[in-house]
Enzyme design. Structure first.
Site, PDB file in Angstrom:
ATOM      1  N   CYS A 164       0.815  -1.224   0.000  1.00 28.79           N
ATOM      2  CA  CYS A 164       0.000   0.000   0.000  1.00 28.79           C
ATOM      3  C   CYS A 164       0.850   1.276   0.000  1.00 28.79           C
ATOM      4  O   CYS A 164       0.547   2.235  -0.719  1.00 28.79           O
ATOM      5  CB  CYS A 164      -0.943   0.014   1.191  1.00 28.79           C
ATOM      6  SG  CYS A 164      -0.221  -0.627   2.707  1.00 28.79           S
ATOM      7  N   HIS A 188      -3.092   6.027   4.818  1.00 28.79           N
ATOM      8  CA  HIS A 188      -1.654   6.180   5.037  1.00 28.79           C
ATOM      9  C   HIS A 188      -1.225   7.560   4.515  1.00 28.79           C
ATOM     10  O   HIS A 188      -1.642   7.977   3.417  1.00 28.79           O
ATOM     11  CB  HIS A 188      -0.869   5.129   4.258  1.00 28.79           C
ATOM     12  CG  HIS A 188      -0.928   3.740   4.823  1.00 28.79           C
ATOM     13  ND1 HIS A 188      -1.658   3.400   5.941  1.00 28.79           N
ATOM     14  CD2 HIS A 188      -0.309   2.588   4.411  1.00 28.79           C
ATOM     15  CE1 HIS A 188      -1.497   2.105   6.198  1.00 28.79           C
ATOM     16  NE2 HIS A 188      -0.689   1.583   5.277  1.00 28.79           N
TER      17      HIS A 188
HETATM   18  P1  NAP Z   1      -7.061  -9.807   8.010  1.00 31.07           P
HETATM   19  O1  NAP Z   1      -8.134  -8.811   8.210  1.00 31.07           O
HETATM   20  O2  NAP Z   1      -6.393 -10.381   9.191  1.00 31.07           O
HETATM   21  O3  NAP Z   1      -7.671 -11.012   7.119  1.00 31.07           O
HETATM   22  C1  NAP Z   1      -6.925 -12.154   6.791  1.00 31.07           C
HETATM   23  C2  NAP Z   1      -7.703 -12.991   5.800  1.00 31.07           C
HETATM   24  O4  NAP Z   1      -6.890 -14.102   5.383  1.00 31.07           O
HETATM   25  C3  NAP Z   1      -8.965 -13.610   6.416  1.00 31.07           C
HETATM   26  O5  NAP Z   1      -9.951 -13.728   5.429  1.00 31.07           O
HETATM   27  C4  NAP Z   1      -8.469 -14.990   6.841  1.00 31.07           C
HETATM   28  O6  NAP Z   1      -9.502 -15.935   6.952  1.00 31.07           O
HETATM   29  C5  NAP Z   1      -7.594 -15.330   5.652  1.00 31.07           C
HETATM   30  N1  NAP Z   1      -6.648 -16.365   5.984  1.00 31.07           N
HETATM   31  C6  NAP Z   1      -5.679 -16.357   6.922  1.00 31.07           C
HETATM   32  N2  NAP Z   1      -5.026 -17.530   6.934  1.00 31.07           N
HETATM   33  C7  NAP Z   1      -5.584 -18.302   5.976  1.00 31.07           C
HETATM   34  C8  NAP Z   1      -5.361 -19.619   5.493  1.00 31.07           C
HETATM   35  N3  NAP Z   1      -4.413 -20.393   6.007  1.00 31.07           N
HETATM   36  N4  NAP Z   1      -6.141 -20.059   4.477  1.00 31.07           N
HETATM   37  C9  NAP Z   1      -7.106 -19.299   3.957  1.00 31.07           C
HETATM   38  N5  NAP Z   1      -7.379 -18.046   4.375  1.00 31.07           N
HETATM   39  C10 NAP Z   1      -6.614 -17.561   5.376  1.00 31.07           C
HETATM   40  O7  NAP Z   1      -5.910  -9.244   7.098  1.00 31.07           O
HETATM   41  P2  NAP Z   1      -5.994  -8.176   5.896  1.00 31.07           P
HETATM   42  O8  NAP Z   1      -5.668  -6.846   6.402  1.00 31.07           O
HETATM   43  O9  NAP Z   1      -7.253  -8.380   5.132  1.00 31.07           O
HETATM   44  O10 NAP Z   1      -4.739  -8.618   5.034  1.00 31.07           O
HETATM   45  C11 NAP Z   1      -4.675  -9.856   4.394  1.00 31.07           C
HETATM   46  C12 NAP Z   1      -3.409  -9.944   3.566  1.00 31.07           C
HETATM   47  O11 NAP Z   1      -3.486  -9.002   2.505  1.00 31.07           O
HETATM   48  C13 NAP Z   1      -2.128  -9.573   4.335  1.00 31.07           C
HETATM   49  O12 NAP Z   1      -1.600 -10.675   5.022  1.00 31.07           O
HETATM   50  C14 NAP Z   1      -1.242  -9.078   3.240  1.00 31.07           C
HETATM   51  O13 NAP Z   1      -0.550 -10.142   2.627  1.00 31.07           O
HETATM   52  C15 NAP Z   1      -2.207  -8.458   2.254  1.00 31.07           C
HETATM   53  N6  NAP Z   1      -2.279  -6.997   2.439  1.00 31.07           N
HETATM   54  C16 NAP Z   1      -1.713  -6.259   1.517  1.00 31.07           C
HETATM   55  C17 NAP Z   1      -1.731  -4.904   1.645  1.00 31.07           C
HETATM   56  C18 NAP Z   1      -1.027  -4.089   0.649  1.00 31.07           C
HETATM   57  O14 NAP Z   1      -0.225  -3.311   1.077  1.00 31.07           O
HETATM   58  N7  NAP Z   1      -1.320  -4.189  -0.619  1.00 31.07           N
HETATM   59  C19 NAP Z   1      -2.338  -4.269   2.697  1.00 31.07           C
HETATM   60  C20 NAP Z   1      -2.921  -5.058   3.654  1.00 31.07           C
HETATM   61  C21 NAP Z   1      -2.880  -6.438   3.495  1.00 31.07           C
HETATM   62  P3  NAP Z   1     -10.194 -16.292   8.375  1.00 31.07           P
HETATM   63  O15 NAP Z   1     -11.324 -15.308   8.527  1.00 31.07           O
HETATM   64  O16 NAP Z   1     -10.676 -17.666   8.173  1.00 31.07           O
HETATM   65  O17 NAP Z   1      -9.160 -16.172   9.429  1.00 31.07           O
HETATM   66  O1  3JN Z   2       1.223  -2.504   7.475  1.00 29.08           O
HETATM   67  C1  3JN Z   2       0.663  -1.963   6.506  1.00 29.08           C
HETATM   68  O2  3JN Z   2       0.190  -0.826   6.565  1.00 29.08           O
HETATM   69  C2  3JN Z   2       0.563  -2.702   5.233  1.00 29.08           C
HETATM   70  C3  3JN Z   2       0.703  -4.155   5.450  1.00 29.08           C
HETATM   71  C4  3JN Z   2       0.880  -4.997   4.501  1.00 29.08           C
HETATM   72  C5  3JN Z   2       1.106  -6.402   4.779  1.00 29.08           C
HETATM   73  C6  3JN Z   2       0.686  -6.966   5.978  1.00 29.08           C
HETATM   74  C7  3JN Z   2       0.944  -8.301   6.260  1.00 29.08           C
HETATM   75  C8  3JN Z   2       1.632  -9.080   5.363  1.00 29.08           C
HETATM   76  C9  3JN Z   2       1.780  -7.193   3.847  1.00 29.08           C
HETATM   77  C10 3JN Z   2       2.157  -6.599   2.528  1.00 29.08           C
HETATM   78  O3  3JN Z   2       1.253  -6.339   1.765  1.00 29.08           O
HETATM   79  O4  3JN Z   2       3.329  -6.411   2.240  1.00 29.08           O
HETATM   80  C11 3JN Z   2       2.061  -8.518   4.154  1.00 29.08           C
HETATM   81  C12 3JN Z   2       2.812  -9.386   3.229  1.00 29.08           C
HETATM   82  O5  3JN Z   2       2.181  -9.974   2.379  1.00 29.08           O
HETATM   83  O6  3JN Z   2       4.031  -9.488   3.354  1.00 29.08           O
END
Ligand code: NAP
Ligand code: 3JN
Length: 340
Positions: free
Chosen positions: A133, A246
């Site tokens: 992000c 952010h």
């Molecule tokens: P979150 O609110 O904690 O949600 C996590 C999601 O992943 C939930 O739907 C969870 O399902 C699912 N999950 C976790 N472990 C799993 C598994 N083993 N198999 C299937 N599903 C699983 O987190 P979030 O903020 O949405 O972020 C999720 C991911 O998106 C992060 O880990 C990161 O990689 C990515 N992300 C990217 C950005 C970016 O900068 N582009 C920003 C934020 C996040 P349950 O409900 O069953 O636990």
């Molecule tokens: O912390 C934030 O504001 C963005 C977080 C992103 C994030 C959180 C957990 C795992 C990431 C990411 O998108 O880089 C990951 C990950 O996939 O490494």
């Protein structure tokens, strides 16, 4: 997008980003033929709403992607590493929000306003990565400047909202804020220190070079997206007690002469960018204004008086929307319009 409709899977549908992905698909009227909601076994059976229908969440498994056209992943890096190849193997193109595949040379890393052409590279692995992000909003603003003035160095400090850490962190900030204001004990469950009324110069884990992973993501991803491995970049990423949005203080030096007045003019006409810069009237980008919409707000644009060709600016975007879900859906739109 023609008349074609697509079978879509959302892995991590119950999470902060996954939920927003569903909202974006709906808001942007993505041509969905069917939608499959996937999460861990913990959430299997839960119901989520999409376009007025209540849909049942299924457990993500290796064979979940048979018959799917596009899968949007936001279920963490480990899940993407394991399941994205399964999806791709079944002919389903993955748009992955995690860091698992971002730096793989056979995987395009795409911000649609910046490098839409890179999407074409999806054929190598069947995976397209969505950047971090903090990277997305920075390159959205810096890419036009790099094209015109060639950026020589970037110095960035971020002020990142807790929603970037997921649902539990949003609850933690709310709970701690209530607790502090009521003179009660505060529990730190998500972060190593209290986040309410505090700033933590620590996002993701620390590396041997003293930077955090989040900081090095910004460095490496920015270079890949701007297609320039040589730009020196240094980042400090900080978690602040803000729920959504952010903010970034960005300083650039350029090879060609640059002036704030021209930079402001340039931002008046950039897709995805909103110039918010009228300091005399207290107008500048704010997280509370960026939250809930998809533009990247840029302001406080001024000449850096300490160097010859330098500019300072303040860049703000909704980290869950443009920083994650919206950008992923925009990539899916490009795929749908031009490639599938
Ligand atoms: P979150 O609110 O904690 O949600 C996590 C999601 O992943 C939930 O739907 C969870 O399902 C699912 N999950 C976790 N472990 C799993 C598994 N083993 N198999 C299937 N599903 C699983 O987190 P979030 O903020 O949405 O972020 C999720 C991911 O998106 C992060 O880990 C990161 O990689 C990515 N992300 C990217 C950005 C970016 O900068 N582009 C920003 C934020 C996040 P349950 O409900 O069953 O636990
Ligand atoms: O912390 C934030 O504001 C963005 C977080 C992103 C994030 C959180 C957990 C795992 C990431 C990411 O998108 O880089 C990951 C990950 O996939 O490494």
């Amino acid at each position: 997008m023609g008349n074609k409709k697509f079978n879509i899977a959302v892995a991590g549908a119950t999470g902060a980003v996954g939920n927003q992905m569903l909202a974006c698909l709906e808001e942007r009227k993505f041509p969905v033929k069917s939608i499959k909601l996937l999460a861990s076994s913990r959430s299997a059976g839960k119901k989520l709403r999409f376009k007025g229908d209540l849909l049942t969440v299924e457990e993500l498994k290796e064979d979940s992607f048979k018959g799917m056209d596009i899968a949007l992943f936001s279920a963490g890096g480990g899940t993407s590493e394991r399941f994205a190849p399964c999806a791709a193997g079944d002919g389903c193109v993955v748009v992955d929000n995690s860091s698992a595949w971002r730096m793989n040379e056979d995987v395009p890393l795409v911000v649609p306003e910046v490098n839409p052409h890179a999407v074409a590279g999806y054929t190598k692995k069947g995976i397209i990565a969505n950047p971090n992000c903090s990277t997305i909003q920075m390159v959205a603003a810096l890419s036009p400047l790099h094209k015109e003035y060639k950026i020589k160095r970037i110095v960035v400090s971020t002020y990142q909202a807790v929603s970037g850490t997921g649902k539990k962190a949003v609850d933690e900030l709310a709970d701690q804020t209530r607790a502090v204001l009521n003179f009660m004990d505060c529990k730190n469950r998500v972060y190593p220190h209290r986040i309410a009324f505090n700033c933590l110069p620590h996002i993701d884990s620390f590396l041997d070079n003293g930077y955090t992973k989040e900081e090095m993501k910004m460095v490496n991803e920015t270079r890949k997206i701007l297609e320039d491995d040589t730009i020196p970049i240094t980042a400090t990423t900080v978690r602040v007690p803000v729920f959504y949005g952010h903010s970034e203080s960005v300083n650039i030096e350029t090879c060609k002469p640059i002036a704030a007045v021209d930079v402001k003019k340039m931002f008046e006409n950039q897709p995805g960018i909103l110039l918010v810069d009228d300091p005399d009237n207290n107008v500048y980008p704010l997280a509370i204004d960026a939250a809930g919409q998809d533009l990247t707000l840029v302001g406080r644009i001024r000449d850096d008086e300490s160097v010859e060709n330098g500019i300072n600016m303040w860049i703000v975007a909704d980290n869950i929307r443009k920083g994650a879900a919206t950008n992923a859906v925009q990539i899916a739109e490009l795929l749908a319009m031009e490639y599938l």
